[in-house]
Design a protein around this motif. Structure first.
Motif, PDB file in Angstrom:
ATOM      1  N   HIS A 108      30.586  40.285  45.125  1.00  0.00           N
ATOM      2  CA  HIS A 108      30.070  41.428  44.361  1.00  0.00           C
ATOM      3  C   HIS A 108      30.789  41.557  43.027  1.00  0.00           C
ATOM      4  O   HIS A 108      30.163  41.824  41.992  1.00  0.00           O
ATOM      5  CB  HIS A 108      30.237  42.690  45.187  1.00  0.00           C
ATOM      6  N   LEU A 109      32.109  41.360  43.036  1.00  0.00           N
ATOM      7  CA  LEU A 109      32.875  41.440  41.787  1.00  0.00           C
ATOM      8  C   LEU A 109      32.452  40.352  40.809  1.00  0.00           C
ATOM      9  O   LEU A 109      32.390  40.581  39.595  1.00  0.00           O
ATOM     10  CB  LEU A 109      34.367  41.343  42.086  1.00  0.00           C
ATOM     11  N   ARG A 143      32.517  39.556  50.701  1.00  0.00           N
ATOM     12  CA  ARG A 143      31.429  40.278  50.034  1.00  0.00           C
ATOM     13  C   ARG A 143      31.916  40.936  48.757  1.00  0.00           C
ATOM     14  O   ARG A 143      31.216  40.925  47.731  1.00  0.00           O
ATOM     15  CB  ARG A 143      30.837  41.332  50.968  1.00  0.00           C
ATOM     16  N   ASN A 144      33.111  41.526  48.804  1.00  0.00           N
ATOM     17  CA  ASN A 144      33.642  42.175  47.605  1.00  0.00           C
ATOM     18  C   ASN A 144      33.896  41.159  46.491  1.00  0.00           C
ATOM     19  O   ASN A 144      33.650  41.443  45.314  1.00  0.00           O
ATOM     20  CB  ASN A 144      34.943  42.913  47.938  1.00  0.00           C
ATOM     21  N   VAL A 173      34.828  51.729  47.464  1.00  0.00           N
ATOM     22  CA  VAL A 173      35.683  50.619  47.844  1.00  0.00           C
ATOM     23  C   VAL A 173      36.256  50.875  49.230  1.00  0.00           C
ATOM     24  O   VAL A 173      36.824  51.933  49.499  1.00  0.00           O
ATOM     25  CB  VAL A 173      36.829  50.436  46.825  1.00  0.00           C
ATOM     26  N   SER A 174      36.073  49.904  50.108  1.00  0.00           N
ATOM     27  CA  SER A 174      36.574  50.035  51.471  1.00  0.00           C
ATOM     28  C   SER A 174      38.054  49.694  51.493  1.00  0.00           C
ATOM     29  O   SER A 174      38.457  48.585  51.141  1.00  0.00           O
ATOM     30  CB  SER A 174      35.791  49.113  52.406  1.00  0.00           C
ATOM     31  N   THR A 175      38.889  50.648  51.884  1.00  0.00           N
ATOM     32  CA  THR A 175      40.327  50.440  51.907  1.00  0.00           C
ATOM     33  C   THR A 175      40.880  50.857  53.265  1.00  0.00           C
ATOM     34  O   THR A 175      40.302  51.687  53.954  1.00  0.00           O
ATOM     35  CB  THR A 175      41.024  51.247  50.810  1.00  0.00           C
ATOM     36  N   SER A 188      34.324  41.480  54.611  1.00  0.00           N
ATOM     37  CA  SER A 188      34.318  42.492  53.551  1.00  0.00           C
ATOM     38  C   SER A 188      34.973  41.961  52.286  1.00  0.00           C
ATOM     39  O   SER A 188      34.478  42.194  51.175  1.00  0.00           O
ATOM     40  CB  SER A 188      35.050  43.746  54.037  1.00  0.00           C
TER      41      SER A 188
END
Length: 573
Positions: free
Chosen positions: A339-340, A335-336, A274-276, A332
């Motif tokens: 994706h979720l 996309r997340n 996960v990009s944070t 992002s």
């Protein structure tokens, strides 16, 4: 002390290199690292207060200690990126050599000429040190565009500060020749290189550990001390003392970084998917973004203005980079979210498939019990009735024969029920661990399916009960797939642990085409979906590869830090 004398379908390897095992006795490196770091405090106090007879020699000794400590750390711990560490040691050593050369020129001529050989050595140290630090950050980490933009924002902001306070005064100094002006500007340019390197180390997704933290301290101290030193040179207020304490801290901190055992893992990418962006990074980026207007405000309080073209260009670059970063974050998030949504749909289908499979398993278990043990036990009850009738007749031979049949039948049913119990939850997994459970599983699989199955185990120690169960169930599911679908003659189960735990199950069966096969559980391939789901719950990674006619390869890896936490919990309990 620096002086210018004037104003990361093929398998993907998770590591960029495979380090050799550290030498014996390397465990003392942690204590040596802490000791060296703590030594910096009294060293700075002794030097800065002038309590030494020969400050220059002591200063050079601190620098040499840092370089030697790096080489000792490389020799003991034997990291994969040993060349990168050697570059850092060389860059550090070049600062020391520059000090020695400068002192020699000063002793010989009274005042060292500018520029001199020492300046060339000093200036060459900056790119050498930066190259080593960037090599340590790891190739895989350098693929993040977002991190690169963040580092660019911080670097440009630092470059604007360095230009305004350190570089611009030299461009307007009419007392310097062109060559002297170029050499004078090269030092602040080295500071910009340090700022870029430091910002990249801060924002890169390499795993943070003690060694990396000491590197950050070292580079940060070097940058701050360099800037303060050059500013004092400009206003003529520089004297030997506390300013040089930053250089001493830099020398000893980099040695502490190399001596610490965690230096072997510097550059390894974090396992989180996960990009944070942390709050600290957001604050840092916000400060960097408003630097342009802040410099304009500063210029209003100074007698000399700021080159507006440089300021406008830097501010524009900061704005564009910030805009690109925000656009990247928006993409992002989108996309997340997509994706979720896909994951939720897949999970829903998988849960339905698991529920159906559970019902099928219960039905199958009920049929097995009815057609197996219940039928056999019913037959044995008739044998017991016949035996009781034989007792009435007094025929000893007939009695022995009947009881023998009952005894053999009961033994067979006990074995059958034990096998059934083992398939549900093998006692060996809890009593003797994963190795014995996998050994029993492979033996039973070979006997039941007549597929030759080989077991290759290299586990350093027992894992937590959670991870042992996950790995056993994955092996069980994969072998079930081999028996049902592969038509294989040979299979192999391999499991080993080093810095991570990895399991591989391979077969030489008919295989399948991954491009045309749905592995989400919707079309009956529940086993493959189950493997991915199980390893996902444990925050590990999985890879399933196959080729028609070439068999199937299943690989799962458990995250190193989760293994360490689980092992510590198991030992504590």
């Amino acid at each position: 002390m620096h002086t210018n004398g004037s104003l990361e379908g093929s398998r993907v390897e998770l590591r960029s290199g495979t380090p050799r095992e550290p030498r014996r006795g390397s465990s003392w490196g942690r204590n040596a690292s802490i000791a060296l770091a703590l030594t910096s405090l009294p060293a700075i106090a002794l030097y800065s207060n002038g309590w030494l007879l020969d400050q220059a020699s002591f200063y050079q000794l601190c620098g040499l200690t840092g370089s030697v400590a790096i080489l000792v750390g490389v020799w003991i711990h034997r990291p994969a990126r040993s060349l990168a560490w050697c570059l850092v040691a060389l860059g550090n050593l070049m600062f020391v050599v520059g000090d020695i050369v400068y002192a020699a020129n000063a002793d010989a001529n009274g005042v060292a000429p500018f520029p001199c050989v020492a300046d060339a050595v000093y200036i060459a140290a900056y790119p050498m040190l930066a190259a080593g630090l960037l090599a340590l950050s790891g190739r895989r980490a350098r693929r993040s565009i977002g991190d690169l933009i963040d580092a660019g924002i911080i670097s440009i902001s630092a470059g604007l500060v360095v230009w305004v306070f350190l570089m611009e005064p030299y461009t307007t100094d009419s007392t310097l020749t062109t060559f002297q002006r170029i050499v004078s500007l090269a030092y602040p340019m080295g500071d910009i290189i340090l700022a870029a390197t430091l910002s990249w180390l801060v924002v890169s997704k390499a795993q943070k550990n003690a060694s990396l933290n000491w590197l950050l301290v070292s580079v940060g101290a070097l940058f701050v001390a360099d800037v303060i030193y050059e500013m004092r040179l400009l206003d003529g207020s520089y004297t030997l003392g506390w300013t040089d304490g930053g250089f001493i801290l830099s020398y000893l901190a980099v040695g502490a970084a190399a001596l610490h055992p965690s230096m072997r893992t510097i550059g390894r990418k974090t396992t989180t998917s996960v990009s944070t962006i942390s709050r600290g990074r957001l604050v840092l980026l916000a400060l960097a973004s408003i630097l342009g207007p802040a410099l304009v405000a500063v210029s209003a309080t100074r007698d000399r203005g700021i080159d507006l073209w440089v300021l406008a260009g830097g501010t524009l670059a900061l704005f564009l980079l910030t805009f690109l970063r925000m656009a990247g974050l928006v993409r992002s998030v989108e996309r997340n979210a997509s994706h979720l949504k896909a994951l939720e749909e897949t999970r829903s289908h998988l849960m339905e498939a698991v529920h159906e499979a559970g019902e099928k398993e219960r039905t199958s278990l009920a049929l097995d019990l009815h057609d197996g043990p219940i039928q056999h036990l019913t037959a044995l009850s008739f044998e017991l009735e016949m035996a009781s009738l034989s007792v009435a007749t007094g025929d000893a031979a007939e009695i022995d024969s009947k009881f023998k049949v009952v005894e053999d039948g009961l033994a067979a049913e006990i074995d059958s029920l034990r096998l059934l119990m083992t398939s549900l939850r093998p006692p060996a997994l809890d009593e003797r661990g994963l190795e014995q459970a996998l050994s029993d599983l492979v033996d039973a699989f070979s006997i039941r399916t007549e597929i030759e199955c080989r077991l290759d185990l290299h586990l350093a120690s027992r894992l937590s009960a959670e991870f042992e169960t996950v790995l056993f169930r994955i092996a069980q599911e994969a072998l079930t797939n081999v028996a049902k679908h592969s038509s294989a003659k040979h299979a192999t189960v391999s499991c080993w642990s080093e810095r991570e735990v990895r399991m591989e199950i391979t077969d030489d069966g008919v295989g399948f085409d991954p491009l045309t096969t749905d592995m989400t559980g919707r079309n009956g391939h529940l086993g493959l979906a189950s493997i991915k789901e199980r390893i996902g719950y444990s925050e590990g990674t999985s890879s399933i590869e196959s080729k028609v006619g070439k068999g199937t390869w299943v690989s799962v890896t458990l995250a190193p830090e989760r293994i360490a936490d689980a092992e510590a919990t198991r030992i504590a309990s």
